[in-house]
Write a protein that holds these residues in place. Structure first.
Motif, PDB file in Angstrom:
ATOM      1  N   LEU A  53       0.896  -1.239  -0.029  1.00  0.00           N
ATOM      2  CA  LEU A  53       0.035   0.055   0.035  1.00  0.00           C
ATOM      3  C   LEU A  53       0.856   1.424   0.021  1.00  0.00           C
ATOM      4  O   LEU A  53       0.569   2.283  -0.780  1.00  0.00           O
ATOM      5  N   ARG A  54       1.880   1.159   0.606  1.00  0.00           N
ATOM      6  CA  ARG A  54       2.889   2.283   0.885  1.00  0.00           C
ATOM      7  C   ARG A  54       3.631   2.612  -0.548  1.00  0.00           C
ATOM      8  O   ARG A  54       3.591   3.661  -0.845  1.00  0.00           O
ATOM      9  N   GLY A  55       3.798   1.465  -1.233  1.00  0.00           N
ATOM     10  CA  GLY A  55       4.511   1.599  -2.525  1.00  0.00           C
ATOM     11  C   GLY A  55       3.658   2.296  -3.610  1.00  0.00           C
ATOM     12  O   GLY A  55       3.812   2.982  -4.406  1.00  0.00           O
ATOM     13  N   ALA A  56       2.269   1.555  -3.119  1.00  0.00           N
ATOM     14  CA  ALA A  56       1.226   2.228  -4.492  1.00  0.00           C
ATOM     15  C   ALA A  56       1.029   3.622  -4.027  1.00  0.00           C
ATOM     16  O   ALA A  56       0.837   4.278  -5.232  1.00  0.00           O
ATOM     17  N   ILE A  57       0.960   4.110  -2.981  1.00  0.00           N
ATOM     18  CA  ILE A  57       0.664   5.611  -2.864  1.00  0.00           C
ATOM     19  C   ILE A  57       1.883   6.469  -3.380  1.00  0.00           C
ATOM     20  O   ILE A  57       1.542   7.392  -4.055  1.00  0.00           O
ATOM     21  N   GLU A  58       3.101   5.920  -2.894  1.00  0.00           N
ATOM     22  CA  GLU A  58       4.099   6.670  -3.899  1.00  0.00           C
ATOM     23  C   GLU A  58       4.258   6.927  -5.205  1.00  0.00           C
ATOM     24  O   GLU A  58       4.721   7.808  -5.717  1.00  0.00           O
ATOM     25  N   THR A  59       3.807   5.614  -5.862  1.00  0.00           N
ATOM     26  CA  THR A  59       3.749   5.647  -7.263  1.00  0.00           C
ATOM     27  C   THR A  59       2.232   5.899  -7.866  1.00  0.00           C
ATOM     28  O   THR A  59       2.031   5.914  -9.047  1.00  0.00           O
ATOM     29  N   GLY A  60       1.388   6.446  -6.971  1.00  0.00           N
ATOM     30  CA  GLY A  60       0.234   7.071  -7.522  1.00  0.00           C
ATOM     31  C   GLY A  60      -0.598   5.897  -8.165  1.00  0.00           C
ATOM     32  O   GLY A  60      -1.651   5.980  -9.092  1.00  0.00           O
ATOM     33  N   SER A  61      -0.629   4.647  -7.742  1.00  0.00           N
ATOM     34  CA  SER A  61      -1.183   3.397  -8.428  1.00  0.00           C
ATOM     35  C   SER A  61      -1.832   2.712  -7.353  1.00  0.00           C
ATOM     36  O   SER A  61      -2.219   1.413  -7.390  1.00  0.00           O
ATOM     37  N   LEU A  62      -2.326   3.522  -6.414  1.00  0.00           N
ATOM     38  CA  LEU A  62      -3.324   2.853  -5.584  1.00  0.00           C
ATOM     39  C   LEU A  62      -4.246   2.193  -5.831  1.00  0.00           C
ATOM     40  O   LEU A  62      -5.176   1.329  -5.153  1.00  0.00           O
ATOM     41  N   GLU A  63      -5.398   2.960  -6.790  1.00  0.00           N
ATOM     42  CA  GLU A  63      -6.476   2.171  -7.417  1.00  0.00           C
ATOM     43  C   GLU A  63      -6.134   0.967  -7.993  1.00  0.00           C
ATOM     44  O   GLU A  63      -7.072  -0.113  -7.658  1.00  0.00           O
ATOM     45  N   ASP A  64      -5.036   1.060  -8.791  1.00  0.00           N
ATOM     46  CA  ASP A  64      -4.923  -0.398  -9.451  1.00  0.00           C
ATOM     47  C   ASP A  64      -4.551  -1.635  -8.304  1.00  0.00           C
ATOM     48  O   ASP A  64      -4.903  -2.571  -8.299  1.00  0.00           O
ATOM     49  N   PHE A  65      -3.726  -1.038  -7.367  1.00  0.00           N
ATOM     50  CA  PHE A  65      -3.351  -2.060  -6.205  1.00  0.00           C
ATOM     51  C   PHE A  65      -4.421  -2.463  -5.780  1.00  0.00           C
ATOM     52  O   PHE A  65      -4.803  -3.732  -5.441  1.00  0.00           O
ATOM     53  N   ALA A  66      -5.467  -1.602  -5.092  1.00  0.00           N
ATOM     54  CA  ALA A  66      -6.732  -2.212  -4.396  1.00  0.00           C
ATOM     55  C   ALA A  66      -7.623  -3.029  -5.358  1.00  0.00           C
ATOM     56  O   ALA A  66      -7.882  -3.916  -4.891  1.00  0.00           O
ATOM     57  N   ALA A  67      -7.712  -2.748  -6.549  1.00  0.00           N
ATOM     58  CA  ALA A  67      -8.529  -3.696  -7.516  1.00  0.00           C
ATOM     59  C   ALA A  67      -7.705  -4.911  -7.545  1.00  0.00           C
ATOM     60  O   ALA A  67      -8.460  -5.991  -7.588  1.00  0.00           O
ATOM     61  N   ALA A  68      -6.535  -4.873  -7.990  1.00  0.00           N
ATOM     62  CA  ALA A  68      -5.789  -6.049  -7.917  1.00  0.00           C
ATOM     63  C   ALA A  68      -5.928  -7.127  -6.655  1.00  0.00           C
ATOM     64  O   ALA A  68      -6.079  -8.299  -6.716  1.00  0.00           O
ATOM     65  N   PHE A  69      -5.724  -6.304  -5.555  1.00  0.00           N
ATOM     66  CA  PHE A  69      -5.795  -7.105  -4.153  1.00  0.00           C
ATOM     67  C   PHE A  69      -7.364  -7.630  -4.093  1.00  0.00           C
ATOM     68  O   PHE A  69      -7.502  -8.840  -3.848  1.00  0.00           O
ATOM     69  N   HIS A  70      -8.438  -6.951  -4.447  1.00  0.00           N
ATOM     70  CA  HIS A  70      -9.670  -7.461  -4.068  1.00  0.00           C
ATOM     71  C   HIS A  70     -10.074  -8.674  -5.157  1.00  0.00           C
ATOM     72  O   HIS A  70     -10.846  -9.562  -4.818  1.00  0.00           O
ATOM     73  N   GLU A  71      -9.613  -8.458  -6.233  1.00  0.00           N
ATOM     74  CA  GLU A  71      -9.766  -9.630  -7.407  1.00  0.00           C
ATOM     75  C   GLU A  71      -8.996 -10.846  -7.008  1.00  0.00           C
ATOM     76  O   GLU A  71      -9.801 -12.030  -7.016  1.00  0.00           O
ATOM     77  N   ALA A  72      -7.787 -10.862  -6.454  1.00  0.00           N
ATOM     78  CA  ALA A  72      -7.277 -12.146  -5.905  1.00  0.00           C
ATOM     79  C   ALA A  72      -7.843 -12.507  -4.630  1.00  0.00           C
ATOM     80  O   ALA A  72      -8.109 -13.694  -4.438  1.00  0.00           O
ATOM     81  N   TYR A  73      -7.945 -11.421  -3.818  1.00  0.00           N
ATOM     82  CA  TYR A  73      -8.428 -11.831  -2.340  1.00  0.00           C
ATOM     83  C   TYR A  73      -9.815 -12.552  -2.214  1.00  0.00           C
ATOM     84  O   TYR A  73      -9.954 -13.697  -1.620  1.00  0.00           O
ATOM     85  N   GLY A  74     -10.741 -12.038  -3.240  1.00  0.00           N
ATOM     86  CA  GLY A  74     -12.035 -12.652  -3.211  1.00  0.00           C
ATOM     87  C   GLY A  74     -12.079 -13.970  -3.808  1.00  0.00           C
ATOM     88  O   GLY A  74     -13.056 -15.054  -3.637  1.00  0.00           O
ATOM     89  N   ARG A  75     -10.964 -14.402  -4.429  1.00  0.00           N
ATOM     90  CA  ARG A  75     -10.914 -15.728  -5.142  1.00  0.00           C
ATOM     91  C   ARG A  75     -10.666 -16.927  -4.040  1.00  0.00           C
ATOM     92  O   ARG A  75     -10.667 -17.802  -4.597  1.00  0.00           O
TER      93      ARG A  75
END
Ligand SMILES: O=c1[nH]cnc2c(CCNCC3CCCCC3)c3[nH]c(NCc4cccs4)nc3cc12
Ligand SMILES: [Zn+2]
Length: 380
Positions: A355-377
């Motif tokens: 999460l810290r890295g994603a905020i640094e690179t402005g990619s938090l939305e993608d990180f969150a989407a990828a997390f939920h997609e995998a976690y829900g599986r």
């Protein structure tokens, strides 16, 4: 990366390095070291993260622990820990420690508790001895523990509560917050956090946030959540409350949470979290993975030679199979909870680092989407 906005308050330094939407990437500076935020704080209940040596907890990536005032005031006692050099020395954890006020656990663990304007009176769940916790005593105990972050004594408003009940409860907590601020001993590298209450009512949440800002704290916790309300209600209250808090100070969401809650709460501007889940689940055989949660007591693991998570790198995942871990839990062996607690804490810290890295690179939305997609599986 925007220029760091540093405000070294009387107590704690807090720098913001980057933002991504409402999310923040920062660094908390205390007398015992720094904490990269957003951060997860493992719970060190009775001066120990159960089953873990401090070196092992540090190896998971944790930079700050949560100490438990309720248990420590009852046993071994705050004065005794102070005489022994404070909680850092006592538990051999040289990094930052945040302690709770004890109030939440008085209401959930103690018996015969009576709450009045001045504080709370209760009987120890250990030996029935009588105790009293006031805002002043709660601050004094945390000072004796040498805690880097002291929490005010508050009343966690139950859920559900009517607007009147929530208002009355919140206003008591605001009076207590004022008294805690007056009692707090100012020291560089040490700070006091206020706690926002107000139930699920936006107007009360705003009243509470404004009251705390008027008093002035080193950080602001959001309380009264993760107490049985639906997850979407928690997120809605969070969305309403976080922006009402000073942007330049840390925000701590108390008692949260599941991995998906951490992701969604960071997206809404939370910097610090504590939760018993990774440690408590580790002891009961529940493991966290990128694909969801796994119950290691389930028979389907008994012939599985694979590690729990090949990408993890923790002692469990680099040395042992699912079959072995299943066996340990079936046999009631100590090593099962120890290995799975280590893994779960590593999973939580790896998630926070992502999460810290994603905020640094402005990619938090993608990180969150990828997390939920995998976690829900995942398979429960
Ligand atoms: O308003 C609050 N005021 C103060 N504390 C709260 C806590 C305790 C946070 N962890 C303390 C730790 C101290 C050391 C031991 C472990 C807890 C909460 N925990 C939760 N949910 C998780 C919950 C946990 C149990 C029931 S709900 N909501 C909370 C709300 C408040
Ligand atoms: Zn692992």
């Amino acid at each position: 990366m925007s220029a760091p906005a540093t405000t070294s308050g009387a107590g704690l330094g807090f720098e913001l390095f980057a933002r991504d939407g409402a999310a923040r990437r920062g660094r908390l500076t205390t007398a015992h070291g720094t904490v990269e935020t957003p951060a997860f704080m493992p719970v060190g209940t009775v001066a120990t993260v159960k089953g873990m040596m401090p070196e092992q907890v540090a190896a998971t990536g944790a930079e700050i622990l949560l100490g438990n005032t309720y248990h420590l005031m009852l046993r071994p006692g705050a004065e005794r820990i102070a005489a022994l050099g404070g909680l850092h020395r006592f538990m051999n954890w040289p990094k930052p420690i945040l302690t709770d006020s004890g109030g939440f656990q008085v209401m959930s663990l103690a018996s015969l508790r009576r709450l009045d304007e001045d504080g709370v009176t209760f009987k120890s769940h250990l030996d029935g001895s009588a105790h009293r916790l006031t805002p002043e005593r709660a601050v004094e105990i945390q000072d004796l523990l040498d805690s880097n972050v002291t929490m005010v004594l508050d009343e966690c408003t139950p859920f559900p509560a009517t607007e009147e009940q929530a208002a009355s409860s919140m206003r008591l907590s605001m009076r207590w917050a004022e008294r805690c601020k007056a009692a707090f001993r100012l020291r560089p590298g040490y700070g006091l956090f206020g706690i926002v209450q107000g139930g699920v009512y936006p107007a009360l949440r705003h009243e509470s946030a404004a009251a705390l800002r008027g008093i002035g704290f080193d950080g602001y916790a959001i309380g009264g959540l993760a107490v049985g309300e639906p997850p979407e209600t928690m997120l809605a209250v969070l969305q309403e409350t976080a922006p009402a808090l000073p942007a330049e100070r840390p925000r701590y969401l108390m008692g949260v949470g599941r991995p998906q809650d951490l992701v969604e709460s960071v997206r809404r501007g939370v910097d610090l979290f504590d939760c018993v889940l990774p440690t408590r689940s580790g002891r009961t055989g529940r493991g966290y993975t990128a694909d969801g949660e796994v119950n290691m007591k389930n028979a389907r693991h008994r012939d599985d030679p694979r590690p729990l998570d090949a990408a993890c790198g923790c002692p469990l995942c680099s040395g042992y199979s699912r079959a072995y871990l299943h066996h340990l839990f079936r046999a009631g062996e100590m090593l099962g909870p120890i290995l799975l607690t280590l893994h779960n804490l590593t999973f939580y810290q790896t998630l926070m680092r992502g999460l810290r890295g994603a905020i640094e690179t402005g990619s938090l939305e993608d990180f969150a989407a990828a997390f939920h997609e995998a976690y829900g599986r995942g398979d429960l």
